[in-house]
Design a protein around this motif. Sequence first.
Motif, PDB file in Angstrom:
ATOM      1  N   ARG A  52      68.681  24.142  46.387  1.00  0.00           N
ATOM      2  CA  ARG A  52      67.937  23.479  45.321  1.00  0.00           C
ATOM      3  C   ARG A  52      68.793  22.462  44.577  1.00  0.00           C
ATOM      4  O   ARG A  52      68.278  21.583  43.908  1.00  0.00           O
ATOM      5  N   ASN A  53      70.111  22.614  44.663  1.00  0.00           N
ATOM      6  CA  ASN A  53      71.045  21.759  43.918  1.00  0.00           C
ATOM      7  C   ASN A  53      70.767  21.817  42.421  1.00  0.00           C
ATOM      8  O   ASN A  53      70.755  20.808  41.722  1.00  0.00           O
ATOM      9  N   ILE A  54      70.573  23.042  41.926  1.00  0.00           N
ATOM     10  CA  ILE A  54      70.352  23.224  40.493  1.00  0.00           C
ATOM     11  C   ILE A  54      71.694  23.110  39.768  1.00  0.00           C
ATOM     12  O   ILE A  54      72.732  23.520  40.289  1.00  0.00           O
ATOM     13  N   ASP A  55      71.699  22.530  38.584  1.00  0.00           N
ATOM     14  CA  ASP A  55      72.918  22.155  37.875  1.00  0.00           C
ATOM     15  C   ASP A  55      73.597  23.377  37.248  1.00  0.00           C
ATOM     16  O   ASP A  55      73.398  23.687  36.076  1.00  0.00           O
ATOM     17  N   LEU A  56      74.412  24.060  38.054  1.00  0.00           N
ATOM     18  CA  LEU A  56      75.174  25.224  37.607  1.00  0.00           C
ATOM     19  C   LEU A  56      76.628  25.043  38.005  1.00  0.00           C
ATOM     20  O   LEU A  56      76.939  24.355  38.985  1.00  0.00           O
ATOM     21  N   ASN A  57      77.527  25.674  37.260  1.00  0.00           N
ATOM     22  CA  ASN A  57      78.943  25.729  37.611  1.00  0.00           C
ATOM     23  C   ASN A  57      79.284  27.172  37.979  1.00  0.00           C
ATOM     24  O   ASN A  57      79.274  28.046  37.113  1.00  0.00           O
ATOM     25  N   VAL A  58      79.564  27.399  39.246  1.00  0.00           N
ATOM     26  CA  VAL A  58      79.808  28.749  39.760  1.00  0.00           C
ATOM     27  C   VAL A  58      81.287  28.900  40.095  1.00  0.00           C
ATOM     28  O   VAL A  58      81.851  28.078  40.824  1.00  0.00           O
ATOM     29  N   ILE A  59      81.904  29.928  39.549  1.00  0.00           N
ATOM     30  CA  ILE A  59      83.301  30.227  39.860  1.00  0.00           C
ATOM     31  C   ILE A  59      83.345  31.584  40.562  1.00  0.00           C
ATOM     32  O   ILE A  59      82.936  32.599  39.995  1.00  0.00           O
ATOM     33  N   VAL A  60      83.804  31.573  41.807  1.00  0.00           N
ATOM     34  CA  VAL A  60      83.865  32.789  42.608  1.00  0.00           C
ATOM     35  C   VAL A  60      85.280  33.352  42.576  1.00  0.00           C
ATOM     36  O   VAL A  60      86.228  32.710  43.048  1.00  0.00           O
ATOM     37  N   PHE A  61      85.439  34.535  42.007  1.00  0.00           N
ATOM     38  CA  PHE A  61      86.719  35.243  42.000  1.00  0.00           C
ATOM     39  C   PHE A  61      86.830  35.954  43.355  1.00  0.00           C
ATOM     40  O   PHE A  61      86.264  37.028  43.546  1.00  0.00           O
ATOM     41  N   ASN A  62      87.549  35.375  44.291  1.00  0.00           N
ATOM     42  CA  ASN A  62      87.621  35.932  45.643  1.00  0.00           C
ATOM     43  C   ASN A  62      88.896  36.745  45.821  1.00  0.00           C
ATOM     44  O   ASN A  62      89.965  36.198  46.065  1.00  0.00           O
ATOM     45  N   ASN A  63      88.759  38.076  45.699  1.00  0.00           N
ATOM     46  CA  ASN A  63      89.911  38.964  45.920  1.00  0.00           C
ATOM     47  C   ASN A  63      89.776  39.761  47.209  1.00  0.00           C
ATOM     48  O   ASN A  63      90.496  40.746  47.421  1.00  0.00           O
ATOM     49  N   ASN A  64      88.832  39.347  48.077  1.00  0.00           N
ATOM     50  CA  ASN A  64      88.701  39.881  49.443  1.00  0.00           C
ATOM     51  C   ASN A  64      88.202  41.324  49.530  1.00  0.00           C
ATOM     52  O   ASN A  64      88.331  41.943  50.593  1.00  0.00           O
ATOM     53  N   THR A  96      79.438  14.928  45.871  1.00  0.00           N
ATOM     54  CA  THR A  96      78.416  13.915  46.113  1.00  0.00           C
ATOM     55  C   THR A  96      77.354  13.960  45.026  1.00  0.00           C
ATOM     56  O   THR A  96      77.290  14.915  44.237  1.00  0.00           O
ATOM     57  N   ARG A  97      76.532  12.942  44.980  1.00  0.00           N
ATOM     58  CA  ARG A  97      75.413  12.890  44.041  1.00  0.00           C
ATOM     59  C   ARG A  97      74.113  12.938  44.826  1.00  0.00           C
ATOM     60  O   ARG A  97      73.858  12.072  45.669  1.00  0.00           O
ATOM     61  N   GLU A  98      73.339  13.971  44.554  1.00  0.00           N
ATOM     62  CA  GLU A  98      72.041  14.133  45.200  1.00  0.00           C
ATOM     63  C   GLU A  98      71.040  14.570  44.143  1.00  0.00           C
ATOM     64  O   GLU A  98      71.414  15.013  43.065  1.00  0.00           O
ATOM     65  N   PRO A  99      69.729  14.437  44.408  1.00  0.00           N
ATOM     66  CA  PRO A  99      68.717  14.828  43.417  1.00  0.00           C
ATOM     67  C   PRO A  99      68.915  16.260  42.942  1.00  0.00           C
ATOM     68  O   PRO A  99      69.115  17.170  43.744  1.00  0.00           O
ATOM     69  N   GLU A 100      68.894  16.425  41.607  1.00  0.00           N
ATOM     70  CA  GLU A 100      69.109  17.740  41.004  1.00  0.00           C
ATOM     71  C   GLU A 100      67.757  18.392  40.732  1.00  0.00           C
ATOM     72  O   GLU A 100      66.815  17.745  40.287  1.00  0.00           O
ATOM     73  N   TYR A 101      67.679  19.690  40.952  1.00  0.00           N
ATOM     74  CA  TYR A 101      66.400  20.394  40.962  1.00  0.00           C
ATOM     75  C   TYR A 101      65.613  20.248  39.667  1.00  0.00           C
ATOM     76  O   TYR A 101      64.415  19.944  39.684  1.00  0.00           O
ATOM     77  N   ILE A 102      66.261  20.466  38.529  1.00  0.00           N
ATOM     78  CA  ILE A 102      65.525  20.466  37.265  1.00  0.00           C
ATOM     79  C   ILE A 102      64.976  19.082  36.945  1.00  0.00           C
ATOM     80  O   ILE A 102      63.835  18.939  36.503  1.00  0.00           O
ATOM     81  N   ASN A 103      65.778  18.055  37.186  1.00  0.00           N
ATOM     82  CA  ASN A 103      65.278  16.690  36.975  1.00  0.00           C
ATOM     83  C   ASN A 103      64.061  16.420  37.838  1.00  0.00           C
ATOM     84  O   ASN A 103      63.059  15.838  37.387  1.00  0.00           O
ATOM     85  N   GLU A 104      64.137  16.831  39.085  1.00  0.00           N
ATOM     86  CA  GLU A 104      63.012  16.619  40.011  1.00  0.00           C
ATOM     87  C   GLU A 104      61.796  17.420  39.558  1.00  0.00           C
ATOM     88  O   GLU A 104      60.660  16.945  39.616  1.00  0.00           O
ATOM     89  N   TYR A 105      62.024  18.624  39.101  1.00  0.00           N
ATOM     90  CA  TYR A 105      60.929  19.498  38.652  1.00  0.00           C
ATOM     91  C   TYR A 105      60.228  18.897  37.432  1.00  0.00           C
ATOM     92  O   TYR A 105      58.994  18.809  37.388  1.00  0.00           O
ATOM     93  N   ILE A 106      61.026  18.459  36.442  1.00  0.00           N
ATOM     94  CA  ILE A 106      60.449  17.885  35.232  1.00  0.00           C
ATOM     95  C   ILE A 106      59.680  16.607  35.552  1.00  0.00           C
ATOM     96  O   ILE A 106      58.583  16.366  35.021  1.00  0.00           O
ATOM     97  N   ASN A 107      60.217  15.800  36.420  1.00  0.00           N
ATOM     98  CA  ASN A 107      59.567  14.527  36.766  1.00  0.00           C
ATOM     99  C   ASN A 107      58.278  14.703  37.528  1.00  0.00           C
ATOM    100  O   ASN A 107      57.456  13.775  37.594  1.00  0.00           O
ATOM    101  N   ASN A 108      58.090  15.892  38.120  1.00  0.00           N
ATOM    102  CA  ASN A 108      56.881  16.123  38.904  1.00  0.00           C
ATOM    103  C   ASN A 108      55.842  16.990  38.183  1.00  0.00           C
ATOM    104  O   ASN A 108      54.825  17.343  38.764  1.00  0.00           O
ATOM    105  N   ILE A 109      56.120  17.325  36.922  1.00  0.00           N
ATOM    106  CA  ILE A 109      55.147  18.100  36.150  1.00  0.00           C
ATOM    107  C   ILE A 109      53.949  17.220  35.797  1.00  0.00           C
ATOM    108  O   ILE A 109      54.098  16.115  35.334  1.00  0.00           O
TER     109      ILE A 109
END
Length: 255
Positions: free
Chosen positions: A113-125, A242-255
Amino acid sequence: MKEEFIDKYLRKEHLPHIWCAGCGNGIIVSALVEAIDSLNIDKDKICIVSGIGCSSRAAQYMNFDTIHTLHGRALPFAEGIKLANPELEVIVLTGDGDCTAIGGNHLIHGCRRNIDLNVIVFNNNIYGMTGGQCSPMTPLNARTTTTETGNTCRDFNICKLTEAAGATYIGRSTVAHYNHLVDMIRKSFNNKGFSIVEVLTPCPVQFGRRNSLKTPSSMINDIKEKVKSNSDIYKIGIFKNTREPEYINEYINNI
């Protein structure tokens, strides 16, 4: 962590933390708040979302609006928060088991969906808090409580997985490369879309003791050597921006 960051960004009444000696989770929290501080992001515009696990305990120590959710379900909670208030900077703190196992389906569709979130994965295996079980990030032949003679399954490459799923900012760093980690997190905030930073971090108690890495320092050195090997799963840096269409912007624009 710098003292001014402790005063500004942590809930000191919840300290000391409960993480094991040698755990890298505190280093990741320090890097995150340093990145936030360098960008002058309004604390009232930040929401921290976490699931279940050692990594997810970070939310209770951080002095922002925070929510400690269900195992594997941090991403859908975060998506709902972002949809309800798109002005917020929503940050998801999650572990390799929380994110790529029980939460794996949410991960790939959040990327798609390319929703605007910042995800940090703590990878300790490994599943550190819930018993030392094998996770999708446990290396081949590594020993855990559920693979006592060695893991027979190949591990995911989180960066390649999320690239294929559609994330628009993908980075990897380690707790042994602190300034690099701060930079990877800082740059993730500049992306208007699904951003993910995988952080390689030691678990001395559950993983190290079972795999002949008996001290935190030996695990840090092991991480450094693996990064030097330049293999795909241990390369650090930015793999996609990269820059691609973000989900929330697309959702709001299509309401």
